[in-house]
Design a protein around this motif. Structure first.
Motif, PDB file in Angstrom:
ATOM      1  N   THR A 198      25.125  37.933  -4.383  1.00 15.62           N
ATOM      2  CA  THR A 198      26.172  38.886  -4.735  1.00 15.62           C
ATOM      3  C   THR A 198      26.686  39.510  -3.448  1.00 15.62           C
ATOM      4  OG1 THR A 198      25.013  39.381  -6.803  1.00 15.62           O
ATOM      5  CG2 THR A 198      26.733  40.931  -6.115  1.00 15.62           C
ATOM      6  N   ILE A 199      28.004  39.507  -3.271  1.00 15.84           N
ATOM      7  CA  ILE A 199      28.627  40.110  -2.084  1.00 15.84           C
ATOM      8  C   ILE A 199      29.809  40.948  -2.553  1.00 15.84           C
ATOM      9  CG2 ILE A 199      29.802  39.697   0.111  1.00 15.84           C
ATOM     10  CD1 ILE A 199      28.458  36.933   0.188  1.00 15.84           C
ATOM     11  N   SER A 200      29.866  42.185  -2.080  1.00 15.23           N
ATOM     12  CA  SER A 200      31.074  42.981  -2.327  1.00 15.23           C
ATOM     13  C   SER A 200      31.991  42.734  -1.137  1.00 15.23           C
ATOM     14  CB  SER A 200      30.747  44.461  -2.507  1.00 15.23           C
ATOM     15  OG  SER A 200      30.250  45.016  -1.321  1.00 15.23           O
ATOM     16  N   LEU A 201      33.042  41.984  -1.392  1.00 12.43           N
ATOM     17  CA  LEU A 201      33.982  41.613  -0.340  1.00 12.43           C
ATOM     18  C   LEU A 201      34.854  42.801   0.053  1.00 12.43           C
ATOM     19  CD1 LEU A 201      35.013  38.180  -1.872  1.00 12.43           C
ATOM     20  CD2 LEU A 201      33.535  38.547   0.113  1.00 12.43           C
ATOM     21  N   ASP A 202      35.362  42.764   1.273  1.00  8.84           N
ATOM     22  CA  ASP A 202      36.260  43.821   1.737  1.00  8.84           C
ATOM     23  C   ASP A 202      37.716  43.381   1.546  1.00  8.84           C
ATOM     24  OD1 ASP A 202      36.744  42.026   3.810  1.00  8.84           O
ATOM     25  OD2 ASP A 202      35.707  43.209   5.328  1.00  8.84           O
ATOM     26  N   GLY A 203      38.619  44.021   2.234  1.00  4.39           N
ATOM     27  CA  GLY A 203      40.047  43.721   2.105  1.00  4.39           C
ATOM     28  C   GLY A 203      40.464  42.407   2.736  1.00  4.39           C
ATOM     29  N   TYR A 204      39.555  41.768   3.454  1.00  7.03           N
ATOM     30  CA  TYR A 204      39.861  40.506   4.133  1.00  7.03           C
ATOM     31  C   TYR A 204      38.827  39.445   3.748  1.00  7.03           C
ATOM     32  CZ  TYR A 204      42.680  43.776   6.758  1.00  7.03           C
ATOM     33  OH  TYR A 204      43.566  44.745   7.109  1.00  7.03           O
ATOM     34  N   PRO A 205      38.824  39.021   2.492  1.00  7.61           N
ATOM     35  CA  PRO A 205      37.777  38.119   2.007  1.00  7.61           C
ATOM     36  C   PRO A 205      37.766  36.750   2.691  1.00  7.61           C
ATOM     37  CG  PRO A 205      39.536  38.274   0.401  1.00  7.61           C
ATOM     38  CD  PRO A 205      39.814  39.307   1.454  1.00  7.61           C
ATOM     39  N   ILE A 206      38.910  36.313   3.223  1.00 10.12           N
ATOM     40  CA  ILE A 206      38.926  34.994   3.878  1.00 10.12           C
ATOM     41  C   ILE A 206      38.092  34.977   5.147  1.00 10.12           C
ATOM     42  CG2 ILE A 206      41.139  34.304   2.885  1.00 10.12           C
ATOM     43  CD1 ILE A 206      42.391  34.881   5.651  1.00 10.12           C
ATOM     44  N   GLU A 207      37.732  36.163   5.647  1.00 14.01           N
ATOM     45  CA  GLU A 207      36.887  36.247   6.847  1.00 14.01           C
ATOM     46  C   GLU A 207      35.401  36.080   6.530  1.00 14.01           C
ATOM     47  OE1 GLU A 207      37.692  40.036   8.586  1.00 14.01           O
ATOM     48  OE2 GLU A 207      39.744  39.511   9.141  1.00 14.01           O
ATOM     49  N   THR A 208      35.032  36.164   5.246  1.00 16.53           N
ATOM     50  CA  THR A 208      33.625  36.170   4.851  1.00 16.53           C
ATOM     51  C   THR A 208      33.164  34.788   4.410  1.00 16.53           C
ATOM     52  OG1 THR A 208      33.856  38.462   4.118  1.00 16.53           O
ATOM     53  CG2 THR A 208      31.933  37.257   3.311  1.00 16.53           C
ATOM     54  N   GLY A 209      31.945  34.439   4.782  1.00 14.16           N
ATOM     55  CA  GLY A 209      31.308  33.214   4.344  1.00 14.16           C
ATOM     56  C   GLY A 209      29.802  33.387   4.424  1.00 14.16           C
ATOM     57  N   PHE A 210      29.067  32.390   3.999  1.00 12.54           N
ATOM     58  CA  PHE A 210      27.611  32.434   4.145  1.00 12.54           C
ATOM     59  C   PHE A 210      27.049  31.031   4.042  1.00 12.54           C
ATOM     60  CE2 PHE A 210      28.166  32.952  -0.458  1.00 12.54           C
ATOM     61  CZ  PHE A 210      27.193  32.116  -0.977  1.00 12.54           C
TER      62      PHE A 210
END
Length: 95
Positions: A23-35
């Protein structure tokens, strides 16, 4: 006298598995997030590269089935500033 019997795995039978939820609460720039998730040998078992998510401020839940073992979880931020929301978090649960 013999010691306790420790179960052994039969190499022809599949290994036991466990279901996990990331579970991840994404911020305003979700395309920057990965795992990604790697096993103890460094093999990537799960890969969700940056750019995989597109809805800003979404609570993301992804479920995976893994063989029982030890894993490393790495969260990524392509821009390098982390999850930029006061209440952002990530969590891994066994389901």
């Amino acid at each position: 006298m013999t010691g306790p019997t420790i179960g052994t795995l039969n190499p022809t039978e599949p290994l036991p598995t466990v279901d996990i939820r990331v579970t991840i609460s994404l911020d305003g720039y979700p395309i920057e997030t990965g795992f990604f998730i790697q096993d103890m040998s460094g093999n990537t078992i799960v890969d969700m590269p940056c750019g995989s998510f597109s809805t800003p401020n979404e609570i993301l839940e992804e479920e995976f089935t893994l063989e029982i073992g030890v894993y490393t979880f790495t969260i990524l931020d392509d821009f390098g500033n982390g999850l930029e929301r006061k209440d952002s978090f990530y969590r891994i649960d066994i389901v």
